[in-house]
Scaffold this active site. Structure first.
Site, PDB file in Angstrom:
ATOM      1  N   ARG A  86      10.303   4.571   6.616  1.00  0.00           N
ATOM      2  CA  ARG A  86       9.687   5.893   6.806  1.00  0.00           C
ATOM      3  C   ARG A  86       9.216   6.124   8.235  1.00  0.00           C
ATOM      4  NH1 ARG A  86       8.004   7.921   1.721  1.00  0.00           N
ATOM      5  NH2 ARG A  86       5.904   8.657   2.197  1.00  0.00           N
ATOM      6  N   GLY A  98      10.264  -3.859   1.087  1.00  0.00           N
ATOM      7  CA  GLY A  98      11.321  -2.900   1.451  1.00  0.00           C
ATOM      8  C   GLY A  98      12.598  -3.137   0.668  1.00  0.00           C
ATOM      9  N   HIS A 151       8.092  -0.215   6.768  1.00  0.00           N
ATOM     10  CA  HIS A 151       7.317   0.893   6.220  1.00  0.00           C
ATOM     11  C   HIS A 151       8.158   1.686   5.208  1.00  0.00           C
ATOM     12  CE1 HIS A 151       3.386   2.924   7.275  1.00  0.00           C
ATOM     13  NE2 HIS A 151       3.881   3.770   6.383  1.00  0.00           N
ATOM     14  N   THR A 179      -1.621  -2.386   9.561  1.00  0.00           N
ATOM     15  CA  THR A 179      -0.312  -1.750   9.716  1.00  0.00           C
ATOM     16  C   THR A 179      -0.057  -1.516  11.202  1.00  0.00           C
ATOM     17  OG1 THR A 179      -0.452  -0.729   7.539  1.00  0.00           O
ATOM     18  CG2 THR A 179       1.008   0.337   9.113  1.00  0.00           C
ATOM     19  N   LYS A 211       1.198  -6.119   9.178  1.00  0.00           N
ATOM     20  CA  LYS A 211       2.267  -5.476   8.376  1.00  0.00           C
ATOM     21  C   LYS A 211       3.117  -4.573   9.255  1.00  0.00           C
ATOM     22  CE  LYS A 211       2.949  -2.311   4.454  1.00  0.00           C
ATOM     23  NZ  LYS A 211       3.389  -1.034   5.012  1.00  0.00           N
ATOM     24  N   ILE A 262      13.203  -3.815  -2.505  1.00  0.00           N
ATOM     25  CA  ILE A 262      13.284  -4.785  -3.612  1.00  0.00           C
ATOM     26  C   ILE A 262      13.266  -4.022  -4.938  1.00  0.00           C
ATOM     27  CG2 ILE A 262      11.994  -6.631  -4.781  1.00  0.00           C
ATOM     28  CD1 ILE A 262      11.199  -7.413  -1.767  1.00  0.00           C
ATOM     29  N   ARG A 263      14.367  -4.113  -5.669  1.00  0.00           N
ATOM     30  CA  ARG A 263      14.509  -3.336  -6.905  1.00  0.00           C
ATOM     31  C   ARG A 263      14.972  -4.180  -8.077  1.00  0.00           C
ATOM     32  NH1 ARG A 263      12.168  -0.836  -3.765  1.00  0.00           N
ATOM     33  NH2 ARG A 263      12.532   1.278  -2.973  1.00  0.00           N
ATOM     34  N   TYR A 290      -5.744   0.537   9.860  1.00  0.00           N
ATOM     35  CA  TYR A 290      -5.127   0.768  11.166  1.00  0.00           C
ATOM     36  C   TYR A 290      -6.163   0.461  12.236  1.00  0.00           C
ATOM     37  CZ  TYR A 290      -2.278   4.010   8.327  1.00  0.00           C
ATOM     38  OH  TYR A 290      -1.493   4.577   7.369  1.00  0.00           O
ATOM     39  N   PRO A 344       0.833  -1.209   0.000  1.00  0.00           N
ATOM     40  CA  PRO A 344       0.000   0.000   0.000  1.00  0.00           C
ATOM     41  C   PRO A 344       0.864   1.254   0.000  1.00  0.00           C
ATOM     42  CG  PRO A 344       0.125  -0.926   2.207  1.00  0.00           C
ATOM     43  CD  PRO A 344       0.831  -1.906   1.304  1.00  0.00           C
ATOM     44  N   THR A 345       0.614   2.154  -0.938  1.00  0.00           N
ATOM     45  CA  THR A 345       1.257   3.472  -0.870  1.00  0.00           C
ATOM     46  C   THR A 345       0.174   4.541  -0.999  1.00  0.00           C
ATOM     47  OG1 THR A 345       1.809   3.361  -3.233  1.00  0.00           O
ATOM     48  CG2 THR A 345       3.567   2.801  -1.694  1.00  0.00           C
ATOM     49  N   ALA A 346       0.316   5.575  -0.182  1.00  0.00           N
ATOM     50  CA  ALA A 346      -0.702   6.617  -0.068  1.00  0.00           C
ATOM     51  C   ALA A 346      -0.786   7.453  -1.350  1.00  0.00           C
ATOM     52  CB  ALA A 346      -0.341   7.521   1.113  1.00  0.00           C
ATOM     53  N   SER A 381      -4.080   1.319  -0.066  1.00  0.00           N
ATOM     54  CA  SER A 381      -3.781   2.119   1.133  1.00  0.00           C
ATOM     55  C   SER A 381      -5.052   2.772   1.663  1.00  0.00           C
ATOM     56  CB  SER A 381      -2.768   3.218   0.766  1.00  0.00           C
ATOM     57  OG  SER A 381      -2.742   4.207   1.770  1.00  0.00           O
TER      58      SER A 381
HETATM   59  C1  LIG Z   1       4.927   7.056  -0.662  1.00  0.00           C
HETATM   60  C2  LIG Z   1       4.655   5.945   0.296  1.00  0.00           C
HETATM   61  C3  LIG Z   1       3.431   5.868   0.908  1.00  0.00           C
HETATM   62  C4  LIG Z   1       3.167   4.812   1.776  1.00  0.00           C
HETATM   63  N1  LIG Z   1       1.912   4.709   2.306  1.00  0.00           N
HETATM   64  C5  LIG Z   1       1.634   3.672   3.115  1.00  0.00           C
HETATM   65  C6  LIG Z   1       0.333   3.525   3.645  1.00  0.00           C
HETATM   66  O1  LIG Z   1      -0.566   4.300   3.371  1.00  0.00           O
HETATM   67  N2  LIG Z   1       0.116   2.494   4.494  1.00  0.00           N
HETATM   68  C7  LIG Z   1       1.099   1.582   4.820  1.00  0.00           C
HETATM   69  O2  LIG Z   1       0.855   0.648   5.579  1.00  0.00           O
HETATM   70  N3  LIG Z   1       2.319   1.690   4.296  1.00  0.00           N
HETATM   71  C8  LIG Z   1       2.620   2.707   3.455  1.00  0.00           C
HETATM   72  N4  LIG Z   1       3.861   2.808   2.916  1.00  0.00           N
HETATM   73  C9  LIG Z   1       4.846   1.723   3.132  1.00  0.00           C
HETATM   74  C10 LIG Z   1       4.734   0.679   2.002  1.00  0.00           C
HETATM   75  O3  LIG Z   1       3.540  -0.049   2.134  1.00  0.00           O
HETATM   76  C11 LIG Z   1       5.890  -0.328   1.974  1.00  0.00           C
HETATM   77  O4  LIG Z   1       6.016  -0.903   3.243  1.00  0.00           O
HETATM   78  C12 LIG Z   1       7.217   0.257   1.530  1.00  0.00           C
HETATM   79  O5  LIG Z   1       7.039   1.255   0.554  1.00  0.00           O
HETATM   80  C13 LIG Z   1       8.101  -0.856   0.961  1.00  0.00           C
HETATM   81  O6  LIG Z   1       9.355  -0.368   0.637  1.00  0.00           O
HETATM   82  P1  LIG Z   1       9.819   0.014  -0.856  1.00  0.00           P
HETATM   83  O7  LIG Z   1       9.182   1.321  -1.171  1.00  0.00           O
HETATM   84  O8  LIG Z   1      11.296   0.117  -0.726  1.00  0.00           O
HETATM   85  O9  LIG Z   1       9.387  -1.084  -1.789  1.00  0.00           O
HETATM   86  C14 LIG Z   1       4.158   3.850   2.054  1.00  0.00           C
HETATM   87  C15 LIG Z   1       5.402   3.954   1.432  1.00  0.00           C
HETATM   88  C16 LIG Z   1       5.664   4.980   0.558  1.00  0.00           C
HETATM   89  C17 LIG Z   1       7.010   5.032  -0.106  1.00  0.00           C
HETATM   90  C1  LIG Z   2      -0.085  12.826   6.679  1.00  0.00           C
HETATM   91  C2  LIG Z   2       0.607  11.778   5.957  1.00  0.00           C
HETATM   92  C3  LIG Z   2       0.149  10.410   6.300  1.00  0.00           C
HETATM   93  C4  LIG Z   2       0.951   9.473   5.490  1.00  0.00           C
HETATM   94  C5  LIG Z   2       0.418   8.126   5.581  1.00  0.00           C
HETATM   95  C6  LIG Z   2       0.906   7.264   4.491  1.00  0.00           C
HETATM   96  C7  LIG Z   2       2.110   6.543   4.887  1.00  0.00           C
HETATM   97  O1  LIG Z   2       2.026   5.570   5.582  1.00  0.00           O
HETATM   98  C8  LIG Z   2       3.392   6.995   4.436  1.00  0.00           C
HETATM   99  O2  LIG Z   2       4.389   6.308   4.736  1.00  0.00           O
HETATM  100  O3  LIG Z   2       3.489   8.041   3.785  1.00  0.00           O
END
Ligand SMILES: Cc1cc2nc3c(=O)[nH]c(=O)nc-3n(C[C@H](O)[C@H](O)[C@H](O)COP(=O)(O)O)c2cc1C
Ligand SMILES: CCCCCCC(=O)C(=O)O
Length: 359
Positions: free
Chosen positions: A253, A282, A250, A159, A226, A284-285, A133, A80-82, A109
């Protein structure tokens, strides 16, 4: 750049770095703190070696396997990415369609810019899980999860590594990255009504493992935890009744200084055995990274940022390209290391580089 110049995942990232507005690129790309874990997520993969075996009849190869009882065509899913519409106007719908085409799992997400209904309509046959969540107001989770269940989502990805938002340089510098023309489609109603005061503070920091019991009382869907990085938490998650664990930091992050996910994976795999499925995301490229993660015991891997870079390049087609690159690289790695199927990627095929300095 044309598609032909984009051969590796790093080319898609470089393309996004060149063309996306700086604040958007950095929101997607950044890690927390000094970004040591962000770098380590990538570099750790280079510290493992593949031990190839030859003359093993690899003419016919397959990547098909069962995940939570149902088939996937490739062992590479979408984390999931936001706010994916910040990368491309078709956002989550395009990414979910690409996942459907490639026969893999799309995790939506909770900070999606498309509704669950829109994503379901875009990819009706694709396997979809919803990330969630434990909210301060439990009924919010209940309502959202009920909708997901009704629409045919097949799993709830809880998460657990987000008791509070990690410190984010970009949010500190530019504020919330959501432009005025985009909406948090799933959360909007709760934000507008004030039930949730702020989308950075959606979670309940007082939650403990008993929340899994509560979740299981409101849904029949399997729960995937997760964000687990230790054997101790993996055991607690299993005891609490999750169906699977997604080893994740994550995307580096949340907390700088935690291990890379490929460093954490072996202790978690050995702690849970075959009680639940274990996945990893995390850093993986490359298809060889996927191979290494599977060799160290992951049943499947997930990718985050590469999806965003693909989306930015060309919407659904860009995401398909990214998944296809990884699939083809994994296929080559399998063929040239003696693996006709994913079950052939056994423990003895991947080893830490320190093994060779001991010889
Ligand atoms: C831009 C962005 C937004 C993300 N948003 C979420 C999210 O909304 N919920 C969540 O559980 N993880 C979120 N993550 C974490 C990702 O689900 C994932 O764990 C992580 O991106 C994996 O690493 P990688 O980007 O190196 O492949 C986010 C990551 C990024 C980079
Ligand atoms: C206000 C930003 C919330 C970000 C949530 C998404 C997320 O998990 C991330 O890593 O970005």
């Amino acid at each position: 750049m044309t598609t032909n110049n984009l051969i590796r995942i790093k080319d898609y990232e470089a393309n996004a770095k060149k063309l996306l507005p700086k604040a958007a690129f950095e929101f997607f790309g950044e890690g927390t703190g000094h970004e040591d874990t962000l770098k380590n997520n990538l570099e750790s993969y280079k510290r493992y070696r593949i031990r190839p075996r030859y003359l093993r009849n690899v003419e016919q190869r397959t990547m098909r396997k069962k995940i939570l009882g149902k088939d996937v065509a490739i062992p590479i899913g979408l984390s999931p990415t936001a706010i994916q519409k910040l990368a491309h106007k078709d956002g989550e719908c395009a990414a979910a369609k690409a996942a459907e085409e490639l026969g893999t799992i799309y995790i939506l997400s909770l900070h999606s810019t498309s509704t669950m209904e829109e994503v379901t309509q875009a990819a009706p046959k694709g396997r979809k899980w919803l990330q969630c969540y434990i909210f301060k107001v439990r009924e919010v989770a209940q309502e959202i999860i009920n909708t997901a269940e009704r629409l045919g989502f097949e799993g709830i990805v809880l998460t657990v590594d987000f008791p509070v938002l990690g410190s984010r340089n970009i949010i500190a510098q530019y504020g919330h990255p959501l432009p005025y023309y985009l909406k948090k489609a799933i959360l909007e109603k709760y934000l507008d009504s004030g039930i949730i005061s702020n989308s950075a503070e959606v979670t309940d920091p007082s939650a403990d493992w008993s929340c899994i019991k509560w979740l299981k009382s409101i849904t029949k869907l399997p729960i995937i935890a997760k964000g687990i990085l230790t054997a101790e938490d993996a055991i607690l998650a299993v005891e609490a009744g999750v169906s699977a664990i997604l080893v994740s930091n994550h995307g580096a992050r949340q907390l700088d200084g935690v291990p890379s996910t490929i460093e954490s994976l072996p202790e978690i795999v050995s702690a849970v055995g075959d009680k639940v499925e274990v996945y990893v995301d995390g850093g993986i490229r490359d298809g060889t990274d996927v191979f290494k993660a599977l060799g160290l015991g992951a049943k499947m891997v997930f990718i985050g940022r590469p999806i965003v870079w693909g989306l930015f390049h060309n919407g659904e087609q860009g995401v398909k390209n990214v998944l296809t690159i990884l699939r083809n690289e994994l296929d080559k790695a399998m063929a040239i290391s003696g693996c006709a199927g994913l079950d052939d990627i056994t423990k003895d095929k991947v080893i830490h580089e320190s093994h060779y300095s001991k010889i």
